[in-house]
Scaffold this active site. Sequence first.
Site: not given
Ligand code: PEP
Length: 251
Positions: A9-11, A95, A97, A167, A173, A213, A234-235
Amino acid sequence: MRKLLLAGNWKMNKNVAESVELAQTLVEKLKGITDKDILICPTFTALSEVSKVIKGTNIALGAQNMYFEKNGAFTGEISPDMLKSAGCSHVILGHSERRQIFNETDEMVNKKALLALEEGLIPVVCIGETLEQREAGEALGVVETQLRGSLNNIVGDDILKVIVAYEPVWAIGTGKTATPVEAEEVHAYIRKIFSDIFGSKNAEIIRILYGGSVKPDNSAELMGQKDIDGALIGGAALKAEAFEQIIKVAK
Ligand code: PEP
């Protein structure tokens, strides 16, 4: 045997040129991997160009959100047909967010999931508790409510197309990851609830991803859990080497 799915997920990161560059690098690094499914979810504006880069490869394309109407006066929104025409096969829905910053509810996520399925997109439906909810002992209850609400009225074989992503909000994050035992406890519970609603046969087939993470050094242990069928990343998905490692060590 459920095939692992590793999804990035590049957000709201990377413009079109940067997205194309990352996609090109991933095509090179990930070619030949056939025992796992791979998905990348860039921003809306980069979808078409990234789709050209990954066409014919082992990488699928997803969007990070969509609206629950097919078309019309919904300024700033995007429809499933638009996503399909840009090359998407998948769409992330609900998600945390979106839920926290943009006030998306289970009801909205449900409408989106139903329309995605009707339009032939695979929904990746995200659920997960906050830190306060976990500390209050409410994690399983919250996840159950979100699961039931988000998947309401999905009938027949459509349910087999759905991918669930657990999640925990406190792990997104933050660098804090659920331990494999903590994550597996919730995944097993999600599969049990899923079985209660949709039957045990279907529950054995659907994939439940973990997100929060995920990194190269925790991927193998998390992905090795019985009810964890992949990851939403994500990251670390923004760095080709890290994403590659997460995928390669996952078993
Ligand atoms: C996400 O955006 O769904 C996520 C899990 O982010 P991260 O891996 O950065 O925690």
